[in-house]
Write a protein that holds these residues in place. Structure first.
Motif, PDB file in Angstrom:
ATOM      1  N   UNK A 163       0.817  -1.217   0.000  1.00 37.55           N
ATOM      2  CA  UNK A 163       0.000   0.000   0.000  1.00 37.55           C
ATOM      3  C   UNK A 163       0.848   1.263   0.000  1.00 37.55           C
ATOM      4  N   UNK A 164       1.874   1.295   0.842  1.00 38.60           N
ATOM      5  CA  UNK A 164       2.708   2.492   0.919  1.00 38.60           C
ATOM      6  C   UNK A 164       3.381   2.782  -0.418  1.00 38.60           C
ATOM      7  N   UNK A 165       3.624   1.737  -1.197  1.00 39.98           N
ATOM      8  CA  UNK A 165       4.198   1.936  -2.524  1.00 39.98           C
ATOM      9  C   UNK A 165       3.196   2.399  -3.566  1.00 39.98           C
ATOM     10  N   UNK A 166       1.891   2.316  -3.265  1.00 39.89           N
ATOM     11  CA  UNK A 166       0.860   2.602  -4.272  1.00 39.89           C
ATOM     12  C   UNK A 166      -0.073   3.763  -3.933  1.00 39.89           C
ATOM     13  N   UNK A 167      -0.157   4.149  -2.672  1.00 39.31           N
ATOM     14  CA  UNK A 167      -1.135   5.156  -2.263  1.00 39.31           C
ATOM     15  C   UNK A 167      -1.009   6.485  -3.014  1.00 39.31           C
ATOM     16  N   UNK A 168       0.199   7.001  -3.268  1.00 39.76           N
ATOM     17  CA  UNK A 168       0.273   8.271  -4.003  1.00 39.76           C
ATOM     18  C   UNK A 168      -0.338   8.187  -5.396  1.00 39.76           C
ATOM     19  N   UNK A 169      -0.158   7.045  -6.061  1.00 38.40           N
ATOM     20  CA  UNK A 169      -0.746   6.865  -7.387  1.00 38.40           C
ATOM     21  C   UNK A 169      -2.261   6.757  -7.299  1.00 38.40           C
ATOM     22  N   UNK A 170      -2.750   6.103  -6.247  1.00 40.05           N
ATOM     23  CA  UNK A 170      -4.194   5.996  -6.062  1.00 40.05           C
ATOM     24  C   UNK A 170      -4.808   7.371  -5.831  1.00 40.05           C
ATOM     25  N   UNK A 171      -4.162   8.190  -5.016  1.00 40.94           N
ATOM     26  CA  UNK A 171      -4.690   9.534  -4.762  1.00 40.94           C
ATOM     27  C   UNK A 171      -4.774  10.345  -6.050  1.00 40.94           C
ATOM     28  N   UNK A 172      -3.827  10.105  -6.968  1.00 36.06           N
ATOM     29  CA  UNK A 172      -3.828  10.821  -8.246  1.00 36.06           C
ATOM     30  C   UNK A 172      -4.728  10.162  -9.278  1.00 36.06           C
ATOM     31  N   UNK A 173      -5.364   9.030  -8.913  1.00 35.32           N
ATOM     32  CA  UNK A 173      -6.272   8.341  -9.825  1.00 35.32           C
ATOM     33  C   UNK A 173      -5.572   7.649 -10.972  1.00 35.32           C
ATOM     34  N   UNK A 174      -4.339   7.200 -10.761  1.00 38.96           N
ATOM     35  CA  UNK A 174      -3.514   6.666 -11.847  1.00 38.96           C
ATOM     36  C   UNK A 174      -3.399   5.148 -11.865  1.00 38.96           C
ATOM     37  N   UNK A 175      -4.064   4.460 -10.960  1.00 38.16           N
ATOM     38  CA  UNK A 175      -3.899   3.013 -10.894  1.00 38.16           C
ATOM     39  C   UNK A 175      -4.813   2.289 -11.871  1.00 38.16           C
ATOM     40  N   UNK A 176      -4.216   1.369 -12.618  1.00 38.54           N
ATOM     41  CA  UNK A 176      -4.967   0.386 -13.401  1.00 38.54           C
ATOM     42  C   UNK A 176      -4.459  -0.989 -12.964  1.00 38.54           C
ATOM     43  N   UNK A 177      -4.035  -1.824 -13.886  1.00 34.73           N
ATOM     44  CA  UNK A 177      -3.503  -3.119 -13.468  1.00 34.73           C
ATOM     45  C   UNK A 177      -2.156  -2.949 -12.794  1.00 34.73           C
ATOM     46  N   UNK A 178      -1.966  -3.670 -11.669  1.00 31.61           N
ATOM     47  CA  UNK A 178      -0.734  -3.625 -10.884  1.00 31.61           C
ATOM     48  C   UNK A 178      -0.188  -5.047 -10.797  1.00 31.61           C
ATOM     49  N   UNK A 179       1.063  -5.207 -11.179  1.00 30.77           N
ATOM     50  CA  UNK A 179       1.726  -6.512 -11.094  1.00 30.77           C
ATOM     51  C   UNK A 179       2.815  -6.400 -10.027  1.00 30.77           C
ATOM     52  N   UNK A 180       2.622  -7.140  -8.932  1.00 32.88           N
ATOM     53  CA  UNK A 180       3.459  -6.990  -7.749  1.00 32.88           C
ATOM     54  C   UNK A 180       4.109  -8.308  -7.373  1.00 32.88           C
ATOM     55  N   UNK A 181       5.391  -8.248  -7.090  1.00 26.82           N
ATOM     56  CA  UNK A 181       6.093  -9.375  -6.472  1.00 26.82           C
ATOM     57  C   UNK A 181       6.654  -8.894  -5.147  1.00 26.82           C
ATOM     58  N   UNK A 182       6.725  -9.793  -4.179  1.00 24.39           N
ATOM     59  CA  UNK A 182       7.250  -9.428  -2.869  1.00 24.39           C
ATOM     60  C   UNK A 182       7.881 -10.627  -2.198  1.00 24.39           C
ATOM     61  N   UNK A 183       8.979 -10.387  -1.497  1.00 27.95           N
ATOM     62  CA  UNK A 183       9.675 -11.464  -0.800  1.00 27.95           C
ATOM     63  C   UNK A 183       9.725 -11.133   0.680  1.00 27.95           C
ATOM     64  N   UNK A 184       9.454 -12.137   1.520  1.00 31.51           N
ATOM     65  CA  UNK A 184       9.373 -11.924   2.959  1.00 31.51           C
ATOM     66  C   UNK A 184      10.289 -12.877   3.704  1.00 31.51           C
ATOM     67  N   UNK A 185      10.743 -12.420   4.873  1.00 32.08           N
ATOM     68  CA  UNK A 185      11.563 -13.265   5.733  1.00 32.08           C
ATOM     69  C   UNK A 185      10.750 -14.321   6.444  1.00 32.08           C
ATOM     70  N   UNK A 186      11.434 -15.289   7.025  1.00 36.48           N
ATOM     71  CA  UNK A 186      10.769 -16.443   7.630  1.00 36.48           C
ATOM     72  C   UNK A 186       9.946 -16.075   8.858  1.00 36.48           C
ATOM     73  N   UNK A 187      10.264 -14.962   9.534  1.00 32.42           N
ATOM     74  CA  UNK A 187       9.486 -14.581  10.713  1.00 32.42           C
ATOM     75  C   UNK A 187       8.058 -14.209  10.355  1.00 32.42           C
TER      76      UNK A 187
END
Length: 352
Positions: A163-187
Motif C-alpha cells: 500500500x505504501x508503494x501505491x497510495x500516491x498513485x491511487x490519490x492521483x487516480x492513476x492506478x490500473x492493473x498492478x503486477x506486484x512481487x514481494x519477498x518476505x523473511x521467515x518470521x
C-alpha cells in the motif's frame, strides 16, 4: 519534576493526562515474534509501562526465557491472569483468535483501547464487532481517524509494504492493473515450525506461495479504493492487483516491486510521492536504489521508483515485524494517546 515526567514532556504529553505511572499497557499473546518485538519497544518507551504480558503456555516464566534478546532488559514474567487496569491492550494473537478473545473478555476491558495485530477487523465489513468499532491503522492513510480511535485494526505486513508503494498513485487516480512481487523473511510465518519455515528447507531456497490469492489483497484493495474509488471495480478497465509472494532465505524484512503503466515523467512521479509523504516520519522516498538492510530493525518504509518507457516500478521495503506489525502498532498507540508519533521508535537499522 521527576525523570519520568521529563521524558513524558519530551514526547509531547503531560504525566497528569496519563496518570502518575504513565500509559499502562497489557499484551495478550506475548510469546510470539510480534509479542516479543512489542515488548522490546515498550520497555524502552518513554511514556509506557507494561502492566502484564499474557501467555497461557508460558505463565510464570521470565519473558527473557522465551525472548532471549531481552535478557538483562526486563524482569517481567508471563502472566496467566488478565488485568483490566490498563489504558491500552495489544492483541498479538492468531487470526480468528482476537475475535474469540473479545467475545469472552470484552466486558472486562470495557473502556480500554484495543490494538489488534491479527486480520480479524481489517476489512470494513468486519470493523464493527459487538459494539466495538475498529479503525484501519495505516497512519499514512488514516492518521486523523487513528488519533480519535478507540480501537485499531493493525495492517498486515505485506499489505503495509504494498500500500505504501501505491497510495500516491491511487490519490492521483492513476492506478490500473498492478503486477506486484514481494519477498518476505521467515518470521512472517510466525514462531511455530512447519515444513516451509524449517531452516534446512528455507536455507538457500526461494519459493512462491499463495500466488494471486494472498489474504492481504482484500485490505490492499480496500485502501486503494479509499483514495481511488474506481479501482478494481466491475467496470471494464478499472484495473486490479496481481500479487505473487515469495518466501525468502532470511529471517526478517519485506521487499516489494510493483509494476504499473504510467505516462508521467519520473520527475513528476517522484514529486507525487514526495508530496504525499511530506510530514510522514517513517516513510521516505529515495532517489537511489534501496536495500532491505536499510529498514530491518526499524519502523521505516523506504520507497524508490524506476521508469522505462511507459511503465514505472515502485520498490518498497519494510521490516515485517516492525512497520509491518509491532512498530506500526506502537506508532498507532502514540497517535491515539496524543504522544509524539515517533516515541519509542527511533530505531537504527542493523546495516553492517
Amino acid at each position: 519534576m521527576t525523570n519520568f515526567d521529563t521524558s513524558l514532556s519530551e514526547v509531547g504529553v503531560s504525566s497528569s493526562s496519563l496518570g502518575a505511572a504513565g500509559l499502562k499497557v497489557g499484551i495478550i499473546g506475548g510469546a510470539g515474534y510480534t509479542g516479543g518485538e512489542l515488548t522490546r519497544i515498550l520497555i524502552n518507551h518513554p511514556a509506557a509501562e507494561i502492566v502484564f504480558i499474557h501467555s497461557k503456555s508460558n505463565a510464570g516464566k521470565p519473558v527473557s526465557s522465551v525472548h532471549a534478546d531481552l535478557l538483562g532488559d526486563t524482569d517481567i514474567t508471563f502472566a496467566a491472569d488478565l488485568r483490566s487496569d490498563v489504558d491500552v491492550l495489544f492483541l498479538c494473537v492468531g487470526h480468528g483468535d482476537a475475535k474469540k478473545f473479545l467475545e469472552q473478555e470484552a466486558e472486562k476491558f470495557k473502556g480500554v483501547k484495543i490494538i489488534d495485530l491479527s486480520q480479524d477487523f481489517r476489512l470494513a465489513k468486519n470493523a464493527n464487532f459487538n459494539d466495538l468499532n475498529f479503525v484501519y491503522g495505516l497512519p499514512e492513510l488514516n492518521k486523523e481517524e487513528i488519533r480519535s480511535a478507540t480501537n485499531i485494526a493493525n495492517p498486515g505486513c505485506f499489505a503495509s509494504a504494498i500500500q505504501l508503494g501505491l497510495l500516491p498513485l491511487a490519490k492521483a487516480g492513476l492506478l490500473k492493473d498492478i503486477y506486484t512481487t514481494g519477498i518476505t523473511g521467515s518470521t512472517g510465518a510466525g514462531q511455530s515450525l512447519s515444513a516451509t519455515t524449517h531452516f534446512s528447507w528455507r536455507a538457500n531456497n526461494i519459493s512462491a506461495y499463495k500466488t494471486l490469492t494472498h489474504q492481504h489483497l482484500k485490505e490492499i484493495t480496500q485502501s486503494l479504493r479509499q483514495l481511488q474509488p474506481s479501482f478494481a471495480t466491475q467496470d471494464a478497465g478499472s484495473g486490479d492487483i496481481y500479487f505473487v509472494p515469495w518466501r525468502g532465505d532470511f529471517p526478517r524484512g519485506i521487499y516489494i516491486s510493483s509494476t504499473i503503466d504510467c505516462n508521467l515523467t519520473l520527475e513528476e512521479v517522484n514529486k507525487l510521492y514526495q508530496d504525499f509523504f511530506a510530514g510522514q516520519p517513517f516513510t521516505h522516498v529515495s532517489d537511489k536504489m534501496i536495500d532491505l538492510k536499510q529498514v530491518v530493525n526499524t519502523n521505516k518504509c523506504l520507497i524508490h521508483i524506476e521508469k522505462a518507457e511507459d511503465k514505472i516500478v515502485v520498490h518498497s521495503a519494510i521490516d515485517n515485524l516492525l512497520k509491518g506489525a509491532s512498530g506500526q502498532a506502537v506508532q498507532n498507540m502514540n497517535l491515539m494517546f496524543g504522544l509524539e508519533e515517533t516515541a519509542g521508535l527511533k530505531l537504527k537499522a542493523g546495516y553492517f
